[in-house]
Design a protein around this motif. Structure first.
Motif, mmCIF file in Angstrom:
data_model
loop_
_atom_site.group_PDB
_atom_site.id
_atom_site.type_symbol
_atom_site.label_atom_id
_atom_site.label_comp_id
_atom_site.label_asym_id
_atom_site.label_seq_id
_atom_site.Cartn_x
_atom_site.Cartn_y
_atom_site.Cartn_z
ATOM 1 N N TYR A 159 -9.389 -17.510 -56.870
ATOM 2 C CA TYR A 159 -9.620 -16.070 -56.909
ATOM 3 C C TYR A 159 -10.154 -15.678 -58.284
ATOM 4 N N SER A 181 -10.232 -8.950 -55.495
ATOM 5 C CA SER A 181 -9.400 -8.307 -54.476
ATOM 6 C C SER A 181 -9.503 -6.788 -54.508
ATOM 7 N N TYR A 238 -6.605 -8.215 -49.064
ATOM 8 C CA TYR A 238 -6.186 -9.288 -49.958
ATOM 9 C C TYR A 238 -4.679 -9.333 -50.147
#
Length: 485
Positions: A346, A351, A378
């Motif tokens: 990530y 997100s 997310y």
């Protein structure tokens, strides 16, 4: 166990936190709640990008370069000179950058992370050093130089006044004129960089190796053979990475190695890397051909997938929401990258559904609102994909059939003990459906409860039906269903 990595560009992040909390934040002052947020996302390793010292030249270079400033203006129209902070990949020496803190602050940060079951990953940049690295003047033989017959004055787009050439990725691309290219045909260079790597690994649980493939013997010869032979240097017999990783493993045996690479992935795995960038899969998601995506997952060796680092964005690539054309499609791609075997990766801001890129030479990106649907998506995905079954379960591709639009759905399963997971993804712009036979049930009679983890919906289906005709799934565009049973 598979790592779940969260990338943070450190200097911009500390600037972001300073604005958020109304005071100057360095590593020593990061509020505990910021680390707790990552723990709650079920992250296992935090990559703090840009810890090491950079010189004054890189910042000056970026501030006076017209092409650079034109590029900065495209991503951050309202930038000022203070926003230009220099590349974290033009390192003068492997000491903690005073702008972010001290070595002691870094050690304490690592201890804090351990309290929350988080590991620390740091950068290692093997290909080059900053042009104002002291060794460029004191030990120019550590670097690739123009051939002795080349007459002065040297081309300022190719080399420094002492003949040390700028770093680059291949003979056809422009040079990185804030960096000096290291010479891996020199045993002393390798010794110097191995010592730097050992120092990095003394302070971290993992190391992300920038452009790792560029110091392979074959790449060194392809890019710099002519220069090196001009100085009567000969290729060394062994690969730097095999020797360096072995040296690290002798002292720090649990260190996790991640290679940024574009090609040579299998070979880097053989040389000792735990994970390598899987740019091929990212490209397949970009192009969106379902047959190619399906074929990749069916045919790629599982051993390779498990050592792949899968992502939809990072500091080099555009934001996923921009790159894939919408947050919806980017989220569909993320279901793949977070549920197939291998490292789950990530990027800070991913997100939030941001579209504006944080350019690596800048301390901030263009401000934009958080996209609430992506944020909620997310929150659920973090929770689901951090489960142990996704990190260490047995993976198997599943056939989807029985409907006119079953070609839109790609499915695979995981098993761990008595636990089972089925993932069904529709990575297209129209609804898809199909039957998926569940031949791994723990029983053949009675009803089976299936919990769809993204929606929390529960279903009861006869076991015999699931094992024969299969589970019917209907999946909306750019989305996925994840069943636990």
């Amino acid at each position: 166990m598979t790592e779940v990595v969260y990338q943070i560009s450190l200097r911009p992040w500390l600037y972001e936190l300073s604005l958020k909390y109304g005071q100057k934040i360095t590593l020593a002052h990061v509020p505990t709640e910021e680390w707790i947020k990552l723990q709650q996302k079920k992250i296992t390793m935090v990559w703090l990008m840009g810890v090491w010292s950079i010189g004054q030249y890189g910042v000056y270079h970026d501030r006076v370069s017209i092409p650079h400033r034109n590029n900065f203006g495209k991503v951050l129209p309202d930038y000022d000179l203070d926003d230009i902070i220099g590349s974290p990949y033009a390192i003068t020496e492997y000491k903690v950058n005073p702008q972010v803190g001290t070595e002691e602050d870094l050690k304490k940060t690592r201890e804090v992370l351990k309290k929350y079951n988080l590991k620390l990953m740091l950068d290692f940049v093997p290909n080059h050093m900053a042009v104002d690295c002291p060794f460029v003047k004191s030990h120019p033989e550590y670097f690739v130089r123009l051939e002795p017959l080349v007459q002065k004055p040297f081309d300022p787009q190719v080399a420094l006044p002492n003949g040390v050439v700028f770093g680059r990725s291949n003979p056809w691309d422009a040079s990185w004129t804030d960096t000096a290219q290291l010479n891996y045909c020199n045993a002393k260079t390798r010794e110097y960089m191995t010592d730097n790597l050992l120092y990095v690994c003394s302070l971290a649980d993992g190391v992300r190796c920038d452009m790792a493939y560029l110091v392979l013997n074959s790449e060194v010869q392809r890019n710099w053979g002519k220069n090196i032979h001009g100085w009567a240097s000969k290729p060394l017999e062994t690969e730097f990475w095999r020797d360096a990783i072995n040296a690290v493993q002798d002292k720090y045996p649990n260190t996790v190695f991640l290679a940024e690479t574009y090609g040579h992935g299998e070979y880097l795995q053989e040389l000792g890397f735990d994970y390598v960038y899987d740019k091929d899969f990212y490209d397949l998601l970009t192009w969106g051909n379902l047959d190619n995506i399906r074929g990749y997952l069916w045919n790629k060796p599982l051993s390779y997938l498990r050592k792949g680092c899968h992502f939809v964005e990072n500091h080099d690539e555009d934001r996923a929401a921009y790159h894939f054309g919408s947050n919806e499609r980017a989220n569909g791609a993320a279901i793949f990258t977070m549920t197939i075997p291998g490292m789950k990766f990530y990027h800070h801001g991913q997100s939030s559904g941001f579209k504006n890129k944080l350019q690596v030479h800048l301390r901030r990106s263009l401000s934009e609102p958080v996209q609430d649907p992506t944020k909620k998506f997310y929150e659920k995905l973090f929770s689901v994909c951090g489960e142990e079954i996704f990190l260490s379960g047995d993976f198997k591709m599943c056939a989807v059939s029985g409907t006119h639009d079953c070609w839109r759905v790609i499915a695979y399963s995981y098993s761990l003990g008595k636990k089972r997971i089925l993932v069904a993804i529709n990575y297209s712009d129209q609804p898809g459906s199909g039957y998926i036979v569940l031949d791994d049930l723990n029983r053949a009679e009675g009803d089976v409860e299936l919990l769809e983890l993204m929606s929390s919906a529960r279903y009861q289906r006869p076991a015999r039906e699931l094992m024969t005709s299969g589970l019917i799934v209907v999946v909306e565009p750019w989305s996925g269903q994840i069943f636990a049973y």
